[in-house]
Design a protein around this motif. Structure first.
Motif, PDB file in Angstrom:
ATOM      1  N   GLY A  78     -57.830-108.495 -58.744  1.00  0.00           N
ATOM      2  CA  GLY A  78     -58.938-109.376 -59.086  1.00  0.00           C
ATOM      3  C   GLY A  78     -59.339-110.268 -57.926  1.00  0.00           C
ATOM      4  N   PRO A  79     -59.994-111.385 -58.208  1.00  0.00           N
ATOM      5  CA  PRO A  79     -60.497-112.282 -57.164  1.00  0.00           C
ATOM      6  C   PRO A  79     -59.372-112.902 -56.346  1.00  0.00           C
ATOM      7  N   ARG A  80     -59.711-113.281 -55.116  1.00  0.00           N
ATOM      8  CA  ARG A  80     -58.760-113.910 -54.207  1.00  0.00           C
ATOM      9  C   ARG A  80     -59.427-115.124 -53.560  1.00  0.00           C
ATOM     10  N   PHE A  81     -58.624-115.949 -52.929  1.00  0.00           N
ATOM     11  CA  PHE A  81     -59.157-117.115 -52.210  1.00  0.00           C
ATOM     12  C   PHE A  81     -58.423-117.246 -50.882  1.00  0.00           C
ATOM     13  N   ASP A  82     -59.090-117.865 -49.913  1.00  0.00           N
ATOM     14  CA  ASP A  82     -58.501-118.086 -48.593  1.00  0.00           C
ATOM     15  C   ASP A  82     -57.722-119.396 -48.576  1.00  0.00           C
ATOM     16  N   GLN A  83     -56.569-119.374 -47.917  1.00  0.00           N
ATOM     17  CA  GLN A  83     -55.855-120.614 -47.618  1.00  0.00           C
ATOM     18  C   GLN A  83     -56.103-120.930 -46.146  1.00  0.00           C
ATOM     19  N   VAL A  84     -56.645-122.127 -45.886  1.00  0.00           N
ATOM     20  CA  VAL A  84     -56.965-122.526 -44.521  1.00  0.00           C
ATOM     21  C   VAL A  84     -55.982-123.589 -44.051  1.00  0.00           C
ATOM     22  N   HIS A  85     -55.823-123.690 -42.731  1.00  0.00           N
ATOM     23  CA  HIS A  85     -54.920-124.698 -42.185  1.00  0.00           C
ATOM     24  C   HIS A  85     -55.683-126.002 -41.988  1.00  0.00           C
ATOM     25  N   PRO A  86     -55.166-127.119 -42.482  1.00  0.00           N
ATOM     26  CA  PRO A  86     -55.925-128.375 -42.407  1.00  0.00           C
ATOM     27  C   PRO A  86     -56.076-128.933 -40.997  1.00  0.00           C
ATOM     28  N   ALA A  87     -55.254-128.468 -40.045  1.00  0.00           N
ATOM     29  CA  ALA A  87     -55.378-128.987 -38.678  1.00  0.00           C
ATOM     30  C   ALA A  87     -56.560-128.407 -37.937  1.00  0.00           C
ATOM     31  N   ASN A  88     -57.032-127.208 -38.351  1.00  0.00           N
ATOM     32  CA  ASN A  88     -58.151-126.587 -37.636  1.00  0.00           C
ATOM     33  C   ASN A  88     -59.133-125.858 -38.552  1.00  0.00           C
ATOM     34  N   ASN A  89     -58.828-125.829 -39.859  1.00  0.00           N
ATOM     35  CA  ASN A  89     -59.660-125.155 -40.860  1.00  0.00           C
ATOM     36  C   ASN A  89     -59.850-123.661 -40.573  1.00  0.00           C
ATOM     37  N   ARG A  90     -58.839-123.061 -39.958  1.00  0.00           N
ATOM     38  CA  ARG A  90     -58.821-121.617 -39.752  1.00  0.00           C
ATOM     39  C   ARG A  90     -58.055-120.961 -40.907  1.00  0.00           C
ATOM     40  N   VAL A  91     -58.486-119.747 -41.275  1.00  0.00           N
ATOM     41  CA  VAL A  91     -57.861-119.038 -42.395  1.00  0.00           C
ATOM     42  C   VAL A  91     -56.473-118.546 -41.987  1.00  0.00           C
ATOM     43  N   MET A  92     -55.480-118.826 -42.839  1.00  0.00           N
ATOM     44  CA  MET A  92     -54.130-118.328 -42.627  1.00  0.00           C
ATOM     45  C   MET A  92     -53.955-116.956 -43.273  1.00  0.00           C
ATOM     46  N   THR A  93     -54.344-116.843 -44.541  1.00  0.00           N
ATOM     47  CA  THR A  93     -54.339-115.573 -45.266  1.00  0.00           C
ATOM     48  C   THR A  93     -55.036-115.824 -46.597  1.00  0.00           C
ATOM     49  N   CYS A  94     -54.972-114.854 -47.500  1.00  0.00           N
ATOM     50  CA  CYS A  94     -55.611-115.024 -48.805  1.00  0.00           C
ATOM     51  C   CYS A  94     -54.579-114.788 -49.905  1.00  0.00           C
ATOM     52  N   PHE A  95     -54.889-115.329 -51.089  1.00  0.00           N
ATOM     53  CA  PHE A  95     -53.996-115.221 -52.236  1.00  0.00           C
ATOM     54  C   PHE A  95     -54.790-114.873 -53.491  1.00  0.00           C
ATOM     55  N   ALA A  96     -54.087-114.331 -54.448  1.00  0.00           N
ATOM     56  CA  ALA A  96     -54.704-113.956 -55.721  1.00  0.00           C
ATOM     57  C   ALA A  96     -55.072-115.193 -56.524  1.00  0.00           C
ATOM     58  N   ASP A  97     -56.234-115.158 -57.127  1.00  0.00           N
ATOM     59  CA  ASP A  97     -56.639-116.192 -58.079  1.00  0.00           C
ATOM     60  C   ASP A  97     -56.562-115.545 -59.459  1.00  0.00           C
ATOM     61  N   VAL A  98     -55.386-115.629 -60.094  1.00  0.00           N
ATOM     62  CA  VAL A  98     -55.095-114.749 -61.234  1.00  0.00           C
ATOM     63  C   VAL A  98     -55.797-115.168 -62.518  1.00  0.00           C
ATOM     64  N   GLY A  99     -56.129-116.447 -62.652  1.00  0.00           N
ATOM     65  CA  GLY A  99     -56.825-116.895 -63.845  1.00  0.00           C
ATOM     66  C   GLY A  99     -56.063-116.631 -65.129  1.00  0.00           C
ATOM     67  N   GLU A 100     -56.798-116.591 -66.229  1.00  0.00           N
ATOM     68  CA  GLU A 100     -56.180-116.449 -67.551  1.00  0.00           C
ATOM     69  C   GLU A 100     -55.444-115.117 -67.698  1.00  0.00           C
ATOM     70  N   ARG A 101     -56.000-114.046 -67.132  1.00  0.00           N
ATOM     71  CA  ARG A 101     -55.373-112.730 -67.277  1.00  0.00           C
ATOM     72  C   ARG A 101     -53.986-112.698 -66.627  1.00  0.00           C
ATOM     73  N   GLY A 102     -53.879-113.224 -65.416  1.00  0.00           N
ATOM     74  CA  GLY A 102     -52.589-113.244 -64.750  1.00  0.00           C
ATOM     75  C   GLY A 102     -51.594-114.174 -65.426  1.00  0.00           C
ATOM     76  N   VAL A 103     -52.088-115.310 -65.920  1.00  0.00           N
ATOM     77  CA  VAL A 103     -51.216-116.239 -66.646  1.00  0.00           C
ATOM     78  C   VAL A 103     -50.649-115.565 -67.885  1.00  0.00           C
ATOM     79  N   ASP A 104     -51.498-114.848 -68.623  1.00  0.00           N
ATOM     80  CA  ASP A 104     -51.021-114.139 -69.825  1.00  0.00           C
ATOM     81  C   ASP A 104     -49.888-113.175 -69.484  1.00  0.00           C
ATOM     82  N   GLN A 105     -50.043-112.443 -68.388  1.00  0.00           N
ATOM     83  CA  GLN A 105     -49.014-111.473 -68.005  1.00  0.00           C
ATOM     84  C   GLN A 105     -47.706-112.171 -67.631  1.00  0.00           C
ATOM     85  N   ALA A 106     -47.809-113.236 -66.850  1.00  0.00           N
ATOM     86  CA  ALA A 106     -46.604-113.937 -66.410  1.00  0.00           C
ATOM     87  C   ALA A 106     -45.896-114.616 -67.575  1.00  0.00           C
ATOM     88  N   VAL A 107     -46.655-115.243 -68.458  1.00  0.00           N
ATOM     89  CA  VAL A 107     -46.041-115.917 -69.605  1.00  0.00           C
ATOM     90  C   VAL A 107     -45.397-114.892 -70.544  1.00  0.00           C
TER      91      VAL A 107
END
Length: 499
Positions: A30-59
């Protein structure tokens, strides 16, 4: 500066983040988001934005592991051995975890490696809770009445499925405080790191995933505010442990009513430090208090004293030394050992803090130093020179509201009672400090200030002592036996001895 940060990123081979559910790592479709470094606002990598569907699976995985799996019923000795082996693996990965935390939130690497937010400190927390596993007990009670032949005892049982929502400023310690206590008590866990700081937590998850935990006991997901909201309101979750803003805590409190979740909420603070004229050294006291706002995480710690209430007879001396301390900080590359301070976590938060600086000036306070964004090589990052205000009235926003940044307000007082009234004139009550060499006054004022904890001539948190707030600063305590109580339910068993 950017070269060293990006070199560390390349050295560690950062890849798009996965999630861990039911004992296995998963790529998210599903959707993902970028994690940026606050010292330079450069992208480090991206992570899953799991939302309700991912929460349901984990719970669902955590629910099954708690209701049907062996972990809550496992003998204490076996559970303890599993966690102890995990602790050793943290020590082995100490430098890697510290680097990842620096790539998360910009805390200088030397501080990430060797302070109260370090991997070693996180291992100490796990070690403390591992020590409780075979000591979680109840009580027996004397027979109350001669009219019945009933004996009574109590036992402690794990609270159930725990949703652990972490803050970005100390991800390793937050992970240890919540996950360590939950696992020690026999709970199962779903962890959601802050969207600003996933790297160190995901490495901790990798280490824990290599342990002998049964599938579903530990799960980690990622995402933004909607993912956190889905986890905190999920009816399959029995308890939420959250560290973050008071506003988010209020929403979690409202959502918990759907199934009467148990809550541990460590929220905001507007802590006061009261400085009396008999302190051992005004200079060192000023350095310490201004340093808590200007160095380390640049005031981005909820327990940081951001209101310095200083006796009028030593006020000017205090301000003089506080200015010198603020001017001595070194902003810059977090992997440079001479750097003293972290950047502000996001552009939005930086603009919010700068807005408070402007409102303070507009409302009549005097800015003695700082409060500006530096240029040059720091222009692309979320940097701010630490600010010191004087002439601060009690009704203005910088006195009353949590800024969560490198801003200290210094306010003079004449009488002890006046200082206590100012310290308590806040909707928050998380922590505070008293500086004096008069022991009787120290304890008298400590009892009078309304806060969850108070330091005398210094302040520090440790794994075996409770930490938490009163008023808008939260509900419950973390640390020591208080955490064991928070992650267990007390059950009373009645024995009819006539049967």
């Amino acid at each position: 500066m950017e070269d060293l940060i990006m070199e560390a990123r390349a050295e560690l081979g950062l890849r798009p983040g996965r999630i861990f559910i039911g004992g296995r790592w998963m790529d998210w479709d599903g959707p993902r988001f970028d994690q940026v470094h606050p010292a330079n606002n450069r992208v480090m990598t991206c992570f899953a934005d799991v939302g309700e569907r991912g929460v349901d699976q984990a719970v669902a995985a955590a629910r099954k592991a708690f209701d049907e799996g062996p972990w809550p019923r496992m003998p204490a000795q076996d559970r303890k051995r599993i966690i102890q082996r995990f602790i050793e693996r943290i020590y082995t990965a100490e430098e890697l975890l510290a680097k990842l935390q620096t790539l998360d939130n910009g805390i200088p690497y030397t501080l990430s490696l060797a302070t109260r937010v370090s991997p070693k400190a996180a291992a100490d927390v796990f070690d403390h809770f591992a020590g409780w596993i075979d000591k979680i007990n109840g009580e027996t009670y004397p027979r109350f009445s001669s009219t019945s032949n009933m004996d009574y005892m109590s036992i402690r049982e794990p609270v159930g499925v725990v949703g652990a929502i972490l803050a970005w400023n100390a991800p390793l310690i937050m992970f240890a405080l919540k996950v360590g206590a939950a696992l020690a008590c026999g709970c199962t866990v779903v962890v959601k790191p802050s969207e600003y700081a996933n790297l160190a937590v995901m490495k901790m998850a990798e280490i824990l995933a290599e342990s002998e935990l049964p599938p579903g006991v530990f799960n980690v997901i990622s995402g933004g505010a909607s993912t956190g909201a889905s986890l905190s309101s999920h009816r399959g979750v029995d308890k939420i442990s959250f560290t973050g803003s008071a506003t988010t805590g209020e929403r979690i409190l409202a959502a918990s009513g759907t199934n009467m979740k148990r809550l541990s909420l460590e929220l905001g603070g507007k802590s006061a430090a009261i400085v009396f004229p008999d302190v051992h050294s005004i200079a060192s006291t000023a350095n310490s208090l201004m340093g808590l706002c200007s160095s380390f995480l640049s005031g981005q710690v909820c327990s940081t004293p951001t209101r310095a209430l200083v006796h009028r007879s030593v006020f000017d001396e205090f301000v003089h030394h506080a200015v010198l301390q603020a001017q001595s900080v070194k902003l810059g590359d977090p992997f440079d050992p001479t750097t003293t301070s972290a950047p502000i976590i996001s552009k939005g938060q930086l603009n919010r803090i700068l807005g408070y600086v402007e409102s303070g000036k507009r409302e009549g306070a005097r800015l003695v130093c700082g409060g500006r964004q530096p240029g040059g090589t720091l222009a692309n990052g979320n940097w701010m020179e630490p600010a010191l205000f004087v002439d601060v009235k009690r009704e203005i926003s910088i006195f009353r509201e949590e800024i969560f940044g490198p801003v200290l307000c210094a306010i003079p007082f004449d009488r002890e009672e006046e200082a206590v009234r100012m310290a308590n004139d806040s909707e928050y009550g998380l922590a505070g400090c008293i500086y004096t060499t008069d022991v009787r006054r120290a304890f008298r004022v400590a009892r009078a200030v309304r806060s969850g904890s108070i330091g005398i001539n210094g302040y520090a948190s440790v794994p075996n002592a409770p930490m938490g707030g009163v008023k808008r600063s939260g509900i419950g305590r973390e640390g020591g036996w208080s955490s064991i109580e928070a992650f267990t339910e007390l059950k009373t068993i009645d024995f009819n001895m006539d049967v």
